[in-house]
Design an enzyme around this catalytic site. Structure first.
Site, PDB file in Angstrom:
ATOM      1  N   ASP A 154       0.854  -1.191   0.000  1.00 55.93           N
ATOM      2  CA  ASP A 154       0.000   0.000   0.000  1.00 55.93           C
ATOM      3  C   ASP A 154       0.890   1.241   0.000  1.00 55.93           C
ATOM      4  O   ASP A 154       1.630   1.483   0.957  1.00 55.93           O
ATOM      5  CB  ASP A 154      -0.874  -0.057   1.257  1.00 55.93           C
ATOM      6  CG  ASP A 154      -1.800   1.138   1.391  1.00 55.93           C
ATOM      7  OD1 ASP A 154      -1.718   2.074   0.558  1.00 55.93           O
ATOM      8  OD2 ASP A 154      -2.595   1.133   2.343  1.00 55.93           O
ATOM      9  N   GLY A 176      -9.769   3.887  -6.204  1.00 52.88           N
ATOM     10  CA  GLY A 176      -8.428   3.332  -6.361  1.00 52.88           C
ATOM     11  C   GLY A 176      -7.398   3.954  -5.443  1.00 52.88           C
ATOM     12  O   GLY A 176      -7.678   4.270  -4.286  1.00 52.88           O
ATOM     13  N   VAL A 177      -6.219   4.159  -5.990  1.00 53.34           N
ATOM     14  CA  VAL A 177      -5.126   4.691  -5.165  1.00 53.34           C
ATOM     15  C   VAL A 177      -5.422   6.143  -4.771  1.00 53.34           C
ATOM     16  O   VAL A 177      -5.033   6.594  -3.683  1.00 53.34           O
ATOM     17  CB  VAL A 177      -3.774   4.519  -5.892  1.00 53.34           C
ATOM     18  CG1 VAL A 177      -3.606   5.455  -7.062  1.00 53.34           C
ATOM     19  CG2 VAL A 177      -2.622   4.641  -4.930  1.00 53.34           C
ATOM     20  N   ASP A 178      -6.109   6.871  -5.617  1.00 54.93           N
ATOM     21  CA  ASP A 178      -6.509   8.256  -5.326  1.00 54.93           C
ATOM     22  C   ASP A 178      -7.366   8.294  -4.050  1.00 54.93           C
ATOM     23  O   ASP A 178      -7.093   9.077  -3.117  1.00 54.93           O
ATOM     24  CB  ASP A 178      -7.306   8.780  -6.539  1.00 54.93           C
ATOM     25  CG  ASP A 178      -7.505  10.273  -6.543  1.00 54.93           C
ATOM     26  OD1 ASP A 178      -6.959  10.953  -5.660  1.00 54.93           O
ATOM     27  OD2 ASP A 178      -8.210  10.765  -7.451  1.00 54.93           O
TER      28      ASP A 178
HETATM   29  N1  AR6 Z   1      -1.252   1.351  -3.116  1.00 53.19           N
HETATM   30  C1  AR6 Z   1      -0.656   1.019  -4.281  1.00 53.19           C
HETATM   31  N2  AR6 Z   1      -1.334   0.769  -5.425  1.00 53.19           N
HETATM   32  C2  AR6 Z   1      -2.671   0.851  -5.364  1.00 53.19           C
HETATM   33  C3  AR6 Z   1      -3.387   1.185  -4.186  1.00 53.19           C
HETATM   34  C4  AR6 Z   1      -2.614   1.448  -3.022  1.00 53.19           C
HETATM   35  N3  AR6 Z   1      -3.173   1.800  -1.868  1.00 53.19           N
HETATM   36  N4  AR6 Z   1      -4.708   1.190  -4.467  1.00 53.19           N
HETATM   37  C5  AR6 Z   1      -4.840   0.859  -5.772  1.00 53.19           C
HETATM   38  N5  AR6 Z   1      -3.618   0.649  -6.319  1.00 53.19           N
HETATM   39  P1  AR6 Z   1      -6.263   3.328 -10.141  1.00 53.19           P
HETATM   40  P2  AR6 Z   1      -5.901   4.763 -12.666  1.00 53.19           P
HETATM   41  C6  AR6 Z   1      -3.267   0.300  -7.701  1.00 53.19           C
HETATM   42  O1  AR6 Z   1      -7.595   2.853 -10.566  1.00 53.19           O
HETATM   43  O2  AR6 Z   1      -6.064   3.513 -13.443  1.00 53.19           O
HETATM   44  C7  AR6 Z   1      -9.370   7.071  -9.632  1.00 53.19           C
HETATM   45  O3  AR6 Z   1     -10.737   7.045  -9.348  1.00 53.19           O
HETATM   46  C8  AR6 Z   1      -4.329  -0.355  -8.537  1.00 53.19           C
HETATM   47  O4  AR6 Z   1      -4.413  -1.745  -8.222  1.00 53.19           O
HETATM   48  O5  AR6 Z   1      -6.107   3.831  -8.758  1.00 53.19           O
HETATM   49  O6  AR6 Z   1      -4.812   5.718 -13.049  1.00 53.19           O
HETATM   50  C9  AR6 Z   1      -8.889   8.461 -10.040  1.00 53.19           C
HETATM   51  O7  AR6 Z   1      -9.613   9.480  -9.382  1.00 53.19           O
HETATM   52  C10 AR6 Z   1      -3.791  -0.121  -9.934  1.00 53.19           C
HETATM   53  O8  AR6 Z   1      -2.806  -1.094 -10.229  1.00 53.19           O
HETATM   54  O9  AR6 Z   1      -5.739   4.554 -11.094  1.00 53.19           O
HETATM   55  C11 AR6 Z   1      -9.128   8.454 -11.511  1.00 53.19           C
HETATM   56  O10 AR6 Z   1     -10.452   8.812 -11.827  1.00 53.19           O
HETATM   57  C12 AR6 Z   1      -3.099   1.225  -9.808  1.00 53.19           C
HETATM   58  O11 AR6 Z   1      -2.994   1.497  -8.412  1.00 53.19           O
HETATM   59  C13 AR6 Z   1      -8.869   7.034 -11.911  1.00 53.19           C
HETATM   60  O12 AR6 Z   1      -9.134   6.244 -10.755  1.00 53.19           O
HETATM   61  C14 AR6 Z   1      -3.832   2.380 -10.473  1.00 53.19           C
HETATM   62  O13 AR6 Z   1      -5.232   2.158 -10.404  1.00 53.19           O
HETATM   63  C15 AR6 Z   1      -7.430   6.824 -12.305  1.00 53.19           C
HETATM   64  O14 AR6 Z   1      -7.296   5.510 -12.776  1.00 53.19           O
END
Ligand code: AR6
Length: 203
Positions: A45, A67-69
Site C-alpha cells: 500500500d 483506487g489509489v486516489d
Molecule cells: N497502493 C498502491 N497501489 C494501489 C493502491 C494502493 N493503496 N490502491 C490501488 N492501487 P487506479 P488509474 C493500484 O484505478 O487507473 C481514480 O478514481 C491499482 O491496483 O487507482 O490511473 C482516479 O480518481 C492499480 O494497479 O488509477 C481516476 O479517476 C493502480 O494502483 C482514476 O481512478 C492504479 O489504479 C485513475 O485511474
C-alpha cells in the site's frame, strides 16, 4: 551483464499473495546497473511508505476518486482535498504537488494518466509524461525518494505489460540524465502487475 535483486517488501492493508523476490539478469552494461540500483519494486500500500513523495494516479479535477486516489485522500485526511481545491485541476500527463498531511510521506505528487482507448490517441506519450513530469517536479522540490503506483493500470485500463515498460523505460531515461533522485519505488498492488514490472525491469 548486470545482476540485481528486486527489493520486495510486502506491506498492505489488503494482503495479496505475491511471489518472493527473484534474482534477475540482463545484458545491459554497467551504466544500467548504476541506474537500476536506484529502482525498487515492492508490493503493498503506497500510503504506508515513508518516502519524500508518493505519486497519486488522480483525475483531471484533482478532487479525489477511487483506487489509489481514494486511498491517498482517506489516509491523508481532508486537508489534502482542501489544498487540491486550490490547484485548478491538472491536464493528463502533467503533475502538481501538495503537502501530504497525515501520510508518512512529505509530499503527494498528483498526476493524471491516460484513459486507455486502444492506443491510437497518444496514450503512451501521455503515460510517459506522467512519469517524466512527476520526476521533474520531485527534483524541483528536493525530493530524493519517490514512490509510484501503476498509473492508469486500474480504472483507466491501460494494458499492464505496456504500462510497466513505459514506467521503467521513462524512469531509467530520467535517472540516466539526472542524479538528484536517490530512489524510485514502484508499488505493485497484485501479482499480475508485479510480474509485468519484473519483466520490464529485465530489459
Ligand atoms: N497502493 C498502491 N497501489 C494501489 C493502491 C494502493 N493503496 N490502491 C490501488 N492501487 P487506479 P488509474 C493500484 O484505478 O487507473 C481514480 O478514481 C491499482 O491496483 O487507482 O490511473 C482516479 O480518481 C492499480 O494497479 O488509477 C481516476 O479517476 C493502480 O494502483 C482514476 O481512478 C492504479 O489504479 C485513475 O485511474
Amino acid at each position: 551483464m548486470c545482476v540485481w535483486n528486486i527489493d520486495f517488501q510486502f506491506q498492505s492493508v489488503r494482503p495479496v499473495e505475491l511471489h518472493s523476490a527473484e534474482l534477475g539478469t540482463c545484458d545491459n552494461d554497467a551504466v544500467n546497473s548504476n541506474i537500476d540500483s536506484k529502482i525498487d519494486i515492492v508490493g503493498g500500500d503506497i500510503t504506508k511508505l515513508e518516502v519524500d513523495a508518493i505519486v497519486n494516479a488522480a483525475n483531471t479535477t484533482l478532487l479525489g476518486g477511487g483506487g489509489v486516489d481514494g486511498a491517498i485522500h482517506r489516509a491523508a485526511g481532508p486537508e489534502l482535498l482542501a489544498e487540491c481545491r486550490t490547484l485548478g485541476g491538472c491536464p493528463s500527463g502533467e503533475a502538481k504537488i501538495t503537502r501530504a498531511y497525515k501520510l508518512p510521506a512529505r509530499f503527494v505528487i498528483h498526476t493524471v494518466g491516460p484513459f486507455w482507448t486502444g492506443g491510437r490517441r497518444g496514450e503512451a506519450e501521455v503515460l510517459a509524461n506522467c512519469y517524466r513530469n512527476s520526476l521533474h517536479l520531485a527534483v524541483e522540490n528536493s525530493v530524493k525518494t519517490i514512490a509510484f503506483p501503476a498509473i492508469s493500470c486500474g480504472a483507466y485500463r491501460y494494458p499492464i505489460i505496456e504500462a510497466a515498460k513505459i514506467a521503467i523505460e521513462t524512469t531509467r531515461e530520467f535517472l540516466a540524465n539526472n542524479d538528484r533522485i536517490d530512489k524510485v519505488i514502484f508499488v505493485v498492488a497484485n501479482d499480475e502487475i508485479h510480474a509485468a514490472y519484473r519483466r520490464a525491469f529485465a530489459c
